[in-house]
Motif scaffolding. Sequence first.
Motif: not given
Length: 645
Positions: A118-119, A522-524, A559-561, A566-567
């Motif tokens: 989902l994320m 949500k990350g980039i 870290l890549q994920t 997103g975390g």
Amino acid sequence: MSNKYKRKYQKKETKLWQDILLLLPVLLGLCVVPLIVLTHDFTIDFSQFDWFNNSALTGQIDSFGYAKSVALTIAGIAGLIFLGGYWWKETSDRKLSSKEFFSGVDKKIAILLGIHLLMVIISSIASKYKDLVFNGGGYNQWQTMWVLLSYGILFFFAYFMIDSEKKVYILYYGLMIQLAIMAHLGFMQAIGKNPLLQDWLQKIITKFSKVSGISFSKDVSDVILTFSNPNYSGTFVALMLPVAIAFIFVNVTQKLWLNILFKLAGIAIAAGFVKTLIGSGSSAAGFAMIAVSLIAVFFIVTGFFEKKDFSNSSLSEDEIHTIQRKQRTKAIVTIAVSLVTGVAVIVGAFQTTYVKNTLVKLAKGTTDARNLVSIINESANRMQVNFRNGESFELDVTLGNNSNATFKITDSSGKDIPLQWDTEKEVYIPQDKRFSMLSFEPKRYGMDGGVKDAFVLSDVPNSISFTFMYDNNEWKYYTPYGKLIKLHAVERFGFQNSENMASRRGYIWSRSIPLMKTYWFKGIGPNCFIIAFPNDDFVGSKRVGNKTLLVDKPHNTFLQTYIQTGGISAIAYLGLWILYVIQCARLFWRKKLSNNMYRIAFGIFIGTISYSIVSLTNDAVIGVQSSYWILLGLGYAINRIIQKQ
């Protein structure tokens, strides 16, 4: 469970070809995708950013990622279709409800996987960089949203659909065929006879490209298997070598002579991978294998303490005590022999050239001797110059009547530091031992817009220099890409004196960790790490490598994920592995590896631990990461089969 309910779950015995057909998506993803090498032409365009050229880079080629991404996406779509078809068939023919159909799924696994996927979708939709997210590209980054979703689909497919030993064997034996090919390829590359350089293969590889052939970088090892970097071949070996070793102990057939042949094949595959590992020079993979060897020995030794159930035994109490005493004696002897052997192997390993070179590589860069840490444009004519030892000064640069730059430096206490002109070198040198390693050289350069005043600030002992030009009434840094920008402060965390360690990983991690605050939700977006990373940290980048290098990956899978999707996504991803490790630890604790299922499951367990160790210093790439996801699903499936038995 009622007899009526049991009858719902009774299945007809399927034929081998039917099971192979059913497992085609994971067979494609696990056994075929890693082998694909096919050249793709593409363009790199980040010209809108300060850290890139003014125009796109055309004529770029990729031979190891794009084609794999297409094939894996096809496998993921097929997996989704096959799951849907299987659900429709089972619920129609046996009149199962959807709840009954998925009743064998562990809710914890489903929830963690669902959150992660989902994320991935949310981060992709919310990303500003849709082309990278959905199509890939950049610097050979092809893990698009479709690929990330395919990882999860194939993981679930393997976990859910593999519900019998026969299906396990189909996937496992298919994998061993692929590993045999990979081991041969790696061995040949390690001895300097790379099959990928053969003319007929080159023609196939470049069939859909404008180039007529591919070559390999002279700066790194040629032992790359079918990936773009020897580090990735090391990661692949770290994941698969334990799985291959497990094959040596699997009884494939009842025929002794044939079984011996298969065991010899397993030994040959393992030996090929060891040669591949050494040839790749992957430090992380080498140490991961040492670490997991100790873990494997630990669990194997605990098997000698397996509890025996004598509750229904007809043996006398004395006979039971005798058996238990013999078991304890055997276990103690085994532990002693294992310890002695382990110590001997470790001592011997540290005498090899491979390990010695690895230690040198790890130690290199752990002591930082470069002086400058950052330069920050504070105003039109003022900059702050910061040093590694905590010192700093304000630099004021003005232009005199003759347009030559004049300099004034003031330390953090407000004291003016005198500058002396060196006639021979034509530079100013600070007359203070804290800053005497620097020099300031007035310059003038001809640019498209005319002649510009400039100066060069140099860290003389380390031969690192930075050029600034006067543009629109203010001083700007002249980038290696021909752009004039203002330098800003870049947040960093840790590795203050060891940014060069492990091939600049200290620098990369020190700038990546602070990004976790920004991208926790949500990350980039997939493939977008290069944009999230502060690649406009020109001073930081140049000081650790003596030249500006773009950072397009964090050299750490977590870290890549975390930064890309997103975390929350990263924690769910990690949670699936932790849950699996806990499950396996309980399963193998004080248990002998008494049958094929236990041995295959144990090999996958050790392989996933090894992969996770290596992923601390390496990124995820298609072919390796897809294999990990599918093996993790297979591992969960085998554990379920064992628990039922």
